[in-house]
Scaffold this active site. Sequence first.
Site, PDB file in Angstrom:
ATOM      1  NE  ARG A  25      -6.114   5.016  -3.097  1.00 47.68           N
ATOM      2  CZ  ARG A  25      -5.814   5.847  -4.096  1.00 47.68           C
ATOM      3  NH1 ARG A  25      -6.765   6.506  -4.724  1.00 47.68           N
ATOM      4  NH2 ARG A  25      -4.559   6.000  -4.472  1.00 47.68           N
ATOM      5  CB  SER A  51      -0.797   4.785  -1.027  1.00 51.95           C
ATOM      6  OG  SER A  51      -0.515   5.560  -2.141  1.00 51.95           O
ATOM      7  CD  GLU A  83      -4.575   2.884  -0.442  1.00 51.72           C
ATOM      8  OE1 GLU A  83      -4.193   1.744  -0.753  1.00 51.72           O
ATOM      9  OE2 GLU A  83      -4.361   3.889  -1.123  1.00 51.72           O
TER      10      GLU A  83
END
Length: 341
Positions: free
Chosen positions: A165, A240, A336
């Site tokens: 990520r 997420s 995130e």
Amino acid sequence: MITFQENTDIKKFTTFNVPAVCRYFTEVYSLEELDEALDLAKEKELPLLFLGGGSNILFTDIFQGLVIKLNLKGITESEEDEDHVVVSAQAGEEWSAFVQYCISKDYGGLENLSLIPGNAGTSPMQNIGAYGVEIKDVFHSLKALSIQTKKVETFTPDLCKFGYRESFFKNEGKDKYVILEVSFRLTKKNHKFNISYGAIQEEFKKKDIKTPTLKDISEQIIQIRQSKLPDPKILGNAGSFFKNPVISLEQFQKLQNEYPHIPHYRLADSQIKIPAGWLIEHAGWKGKKTGRVGVHEKQALVLVNYGGATGKEIYLLSETIIQDVKKKFDILLQREVNIIV
Ligand code: EPU
């Protein structure tokens, strides 16, 4: 000539469905229009924010700058060799439609990334990934405009510095480049399937699929996603909300003594990745609703807007979750989603 909207709420271009007000807003459909928008921002000394599919962003306050929505469209292909093709998507192509385009042509490599919300242009920012595949696995190159020099530069995989990520564009390159086009190196034959994810195997067994096609895999992934993740068109969310934390082997062993069934993945360098969803669930948050916001009942990693919430409410919920997880497990969760303050 492009037009600008002033003091506008661009909530409909984001998936959290919370108020997203900005000082100026424009949509660009070509490099020339992007140039024009950048000139205006420079002239007025406005902070810039580039918007793709709006699926990984949370507005918690009014953005006092110019939001540029990138609508550059088009998919092109170039032959690489007998087994591979390079397929390129302009930044404004919708990711899941692009994946379906590749599957319809029987090009392999992106099928596990079916149904991920967002646009192609933002996929490299956080090296999107799901079900055992990340874009870095099939990434070929990208073209990005340098905001400072106004030159288009080509980025090969090493220059993108992909991680879990993570990428150059989220770190050193942040606010310096606009991604215009992303290219992937896909297989035309002898596809390498990645079906190690437990739920995929189980379903294929149930359906007695022994040699799956790209379409079978894509359909299976779509089914799994739909069963676990809320549809942003119905329930505002950004997938997420947190990253899965990585901890040391030493810290993990201590945790495992206390929680023998804690799920984990071993990484290189004795590092262990723990699903944040598990930590949040075991801190008592799964399915909990507080006011207009909450934690999704089927996947604790996803925060949801039950309707009418503000970004601040979502942010405060995430703050409380971070504190609780820290208290219980001594692990600091990282967000995130990009937070606009
Ligand atoms: N788990 C729980 N409770 C939960 C959720 C998860 O205990 O509420 C545990 C379970 O043990 C489960 C494990 O966590 O087996 C892993 O769960 P899952 O397979 O759903 O994956 P994840 O690690 O929670 C990541 C990505 C997702 C991606 C899935 C599938 C991150 C931050 N998230 O989630 O990505 O779809 O893997 O590959 O890495 C996204 O980025 O928006 C996203 C949804």
